[in-house]
Motif scaffolding. Sequence first.
Motif, short mmCIF file in Angstrom:
data_model
loop_
_atom_site.label_atom_id
_atom_site.label_comp_id
_atom_site.label_asym_id
_atom_site.label_seq_id
_atom_site.Cartn_x
_atom_site.Cartn_y
_atom_site.Cartn_z
N ILE A 1 -10.78 10.60 15.90
CA ILE A 1 -9.74 9.84 15.23
C ILE A 1 -10.32 8.85 14.21
O ILE A 1 -11.07 7.99 14.76
N GLU A 2 -9.70 8.92 13.03
CA GLU A 2 -10.19 7.99 12.12
C GLU A 2 -9.26 6.79 11.91
O GLU A 2 -8.06 7.14 12.06
N VAL A 3 -9.45 5.65 11.66
CA VAL A 3 -8.44 4.61 11.92
C VAL A 3 -8.36 3.49 10.58
O VAL A 3 -9.34 3.25 10.22
N ASP A 4 -7.29 3.71 9.86
CA ASP A 4 -7.16 2.77 8.93
C ASP A 4 -6.52 1.49 9.69
O ASP A 4 -5.10 1.42 9.95
N TRP A 5 -7.16 0.51 9.97
CA TRP A 5 -6.87 -0.55 10.60
C TRP A 5 -5.78 -1.38 9.97
O TRP A 5 -5.11 -2.26 10.63
N GLY A 6 -5.70 -1.65 8.74
CA GLY A 6 -4.61 -2.63 8.18
C GLY A 6 -4.89 -4.01 8.51
O GLY A 6 -3.90 -4.58 8.86
N ASP B 1 9.09 -0.06 5.65
CA ASP B 1 7.94 0.43 5.17
C ASP B 1 6.73 -0.07 6.05
O ASP B 1 5.66 -0.64 5.75
N TYR B 2 6.75 0.28 7.50
CA TYR B 2 5.91 -0.26 8.52
C TYR B 2 4.89 0.80 8.73
O TYR B 2 5.05 1.80 8.58
N PRO B 3 3.85 0.62 9.53
CA PRO B 3 2.76 1.41 9.64
C PRO B 3 3.14 2.26 10.93
O PRO B 3 4.23 2.20 11.81
N GLU B 4 2.15 3.12 11.40
CA GLU B 4 2.36 4.02 12.62
C GLU B 4 2.61 3.12 14.03
O GLU B 4 3.15 3.52 14.68
N ALA B 5 1.72 2.01 13.95
CA ALA B 5 1.70 1.12 14.94
C ALA B 5 1.24 -0.37 14.76
O ALA B 5 0.50 -0.36 13.55
N THR C 1 -6.28 10.75 10.80
CA THR C 1 -6.28 9.35 10.21
C THR C 1 -5.00 8.72 11.04
O THR C 1 -4.05 9.15 10.72
N ILE C 2 -5.26 7.69 11.64
CA ILE C 2 -3.99 6.94 12.18
C ILE C 2 -3.78 5.53 11.18
O ILE C 2 -4.93 4.94 10.99
N THR C 3 -2.66 4.90 10.89
CA THR C 3 -2.62 3.73 10.21
C THR C 3 -1.92 2.74 11.25
O THR C 3 -1.03 2.75 11.80
N LEU C 4 -2.46 1.63 11.03
CA LEU C 4 -2.08 0.28 11.81
C LEU C 4 -1.94 -0.70 10.93
O LEU C 4 -2.41 -0.80 10.01
N MET C 5 -1.18 -1.74 11.72
CA MET C 5 -1.35 -3.19 10.90
C MET C 5 -1.95 -3.74 12.14
O MET C 5 -1.61 -3.83 13.13
N SER C 6 -3.18 -4.47 11.73
CA SER C 6 -4.01 -5.30 12.73
C SER C 6 -4.05 -6.60 12.46
O SER C 6 -4.35 -7.03 11.46
N ARG C 7 -3.72 -7.64 13.55
CA ARG C 7 -4.20 -8.98 13.35
C ARG C 7 -5.92 -9.12 13.46
O ARG C 7 -6.42 -8.78 14.37
N ARG C 8 -6.21 -9.73 12.37
CA ARG C 8 -7.68 -10.00 12.44
C ARG C 8 -8.05 -11.63 12.74
O ARG C 8 -7.59 -12.56 11.81
N ALA C 9 -8.63 -11.97 13.62
CA ALA C 9 -9.02 -13.22 14.00
C ALA C 9 -10.41 -13.44 13.27
O ALA C 9 -11.22 -12.70 12.88
N ALA C 10 -10.78 -14.73 12.86
CA ALA C 10 -11.72 -15.10 12.06
C ALA C 10 -13.01 -14.80 12.65
O ALA C 10 -14.14 -14.76 12.19
N THR C 11 -13.11 -14.73 14.20
CA THR C 11 -14.22 -14.65 14.82
C THR C 11 -14.65 -13.19 14.86
O THR C 11 -15.63 -12.85 15.44
N SER C 12 -13.86 -12.36 14.51
CA SER C 12 -14.09 -10.80 14.43
C SER C 12 -14.76 -10.26 13.08
O SER C 12 -14.68 -11.01 12.28
N ALA C 13 -15.27 -9.10 13.16
CA ALA C 13 -15.77 -8.65 11.84
C ALA C 13 -14.90 -8.39 10.63
O ALA C 13 -13.61 -8.12 10.93
N GLU C 14 -15.37 -8.72 9.63
CA GLU C 14 -14.55 -8.19 8.61
C GLU C 14 -13.93 -6.84 8.35
O GLU C 14 -12.77 -6.67 7.69
#
Length: 536
Positions: free
Chosen positions: A90-95, A114-118, A60-73
Motif C-alpha cells: 500500500i502506497e500512501v499519499d499522506w497529504g 473535495d476531501y480525501p479518502e480519510a 495508493t491511498i490518499t489522506l489528509m494528515s496533521r503533521r507536528a513539527a516534531t515529526s519528519a518533513e
Amino acid sequence: MTTSPFTRRAVLASSAVLASTAALTACGGGSGGADTAEKIENPDENINPEGLPIVEEPVTITLMSRRAATSAEDWNQVSAAKEAQARTNIEVDWGLVAEEAAEERRNLLLTSGDYPEAFYRTGVPGGDLAKYGEQGVFVAMNDLIDQYMPNLTARLEESPALRTGLTFPDGNIYSLPGIYDPGTLGLRYQTKLWARQDWLDAAGMTAPETLEEYRAYLEEAKGAADGAIPLGGSGIGGIFTCLYGTFGIANKGTDAGAAVDLDPETQKVRYFPTSDGYREMLEFLHGLYADGLIQQDIYSSDFAAFTAAGTEGLLGSCAVQAPAGYFGEVGTKYVPLKPLVRSAGDEPAWHAVRSELSSIGNFVMTDNCEHPVEMARWMDFWYSEEGAKLFFLGVEGESYEEVDGRAELLPEVAEAASIDEGLRQHALFLGGWYPGWATGDWFRGVETSEQSTEAAKVVKPYALKEVWPAFTFTAEESQRITTLGNDITKYADEAVAAFITGERSLDEWDDHLATFEQIGLPDYVAAHQTAHDRRS
C-alpha cells in the motif's frame, strides 16, 4: 499478527451502510458514497484473502494528515513507512498539513466536498463525527472492523470500554481508536505528585501522606534554596488531577468528559466543579497560594519556565509523569507520593486514571474512499504487534534491537538530544494524535520511563476500578453541548483562578453556583445523563 478468513463477497450491505448511503443522498455529501458502499460490498480481486501483502498490485491511498513539527518533513522517507509499504504493498499519499493549519484545512475540505479518502491524525471532534457520520460523509466502520480488521477486533474484545467509547448513539463507529494498553501503568496513571527526597531528608521528614503533612513539607521547601518554589507547574491542571481522589471528585477518571462524574449520593451524572469536594479542594489550594506555597505566577507561566525551574533545582513539589524526563539529573531526586488524604486514617483514593480509549477522531474514512477495504486492512496492520512496534520504534536493526526479549533503542537513537530527535526518521508516532495501540513494550516516552512506571505502582493500589471513556452524542446534542460547554468552561476557569488567588472569596460560593445555573448547567448535565443512560 492476528488474521481471520477473508471472503471476497462479504455481507457488508448492512443497515449501517445503506443508511449512510441514503443519508448521503438526502444531505448532499460527497459524490462517492454509493461507490464506496459498492466497493465495501464487493472487494477488489487484487486484495489478498489474508496476511501480507494486502494487495498483489500496489494501491495508493490518499489522506489528509496533521503533521507536528516534531515529526519528519516527509513521512514516506521514515523507515517505518517505507517498511510498511514493502510489507503491505500500500502506497500512501499522506497529504501532510502543518498542525497549526490542520483544523482549518480539514474544515475547508469538508465544506467544499473535495476531501480525501480519510482524515488521519487531525483530531476530528466528536460533534463533527456525529454530524458528518449522520450525513453519510464519514463511513460507518462497524462492518469493516468486524470483517477486515482482526487485529483491532482483538483489541476491542480485550477491552470492551473501547467499543463503548467509539460507538455513537446511532450505533455506528465513525473513527478508529488510540489505545492505551491496560497493563501499561505509566500510560494509565500518567500524572503523579512528587516531592524532593533530599529536601525531605534535610527537614527530617518522611514522605507526606496527609494534607497537613504535605503543607508542612511545602513550608520547609520554601526555605530550602534561594528562589525555591514549594509547589510549581506550567498550570494548575496537573495539581488538580493529583488531588481529585483526595477530595472525592472525578470518580470515573479523567477522560469522562468536561468535568463530569457520578454523584455518590444520587448515582446521577454531575458536574463535579459544583460539588462540596471541589470547593474544599479550592479552599486548600487558596490557603497554599495565600502563604506563598504555590508558584505565584502559575496562571501566567508556561512549560518552558516550569522545566527551567525544575532543572535549576527550585521546585519542591510538582505534578508530572516523571521529573527526570523534564529536569534531567535533578529530576532523579524526586519521590512519588501516595494519594494524599484529608485526615490520618482516611482511605487513600487515586482518581487520576486514564481510559484505555486514549482518543477518537484520528482516523476517519470518508465516502470519497476509493479503496475502503484496502484502507481498513492497512489501518488494521498498525493494530498488530508487528505493525505497532514498527509505528513506535521503527525497523529492527536500524533504530532498535532485541535485548533479552525487550526492544531497546540503538545507542545513536537513545543518545540523541531527545527521543523525538532520535526517532524522527524511524518512527511514525511522533507528534501524537495517532490511532494505534501503545504499550510499554514499544512506546518510548516519559510516560513509560522507569521512574514513571515505578511511581505508577505507588498509586495503583488506590486507583479507580471503573473508568469512563468520553461520552458520544448525536449531532444535535453535540451542537448544544459545545455551545453550553464553551460558556461553562470559560466561566469556571476564570472563577477557579480567582478563588485560588484570592481575587474572589469562597464566601461567594452560592452566587458562583447560581451563575452556573444561569448559563445553562442543568441542560449540560442532562445531556450527559442522557448519554450515560444510553450506555447503561
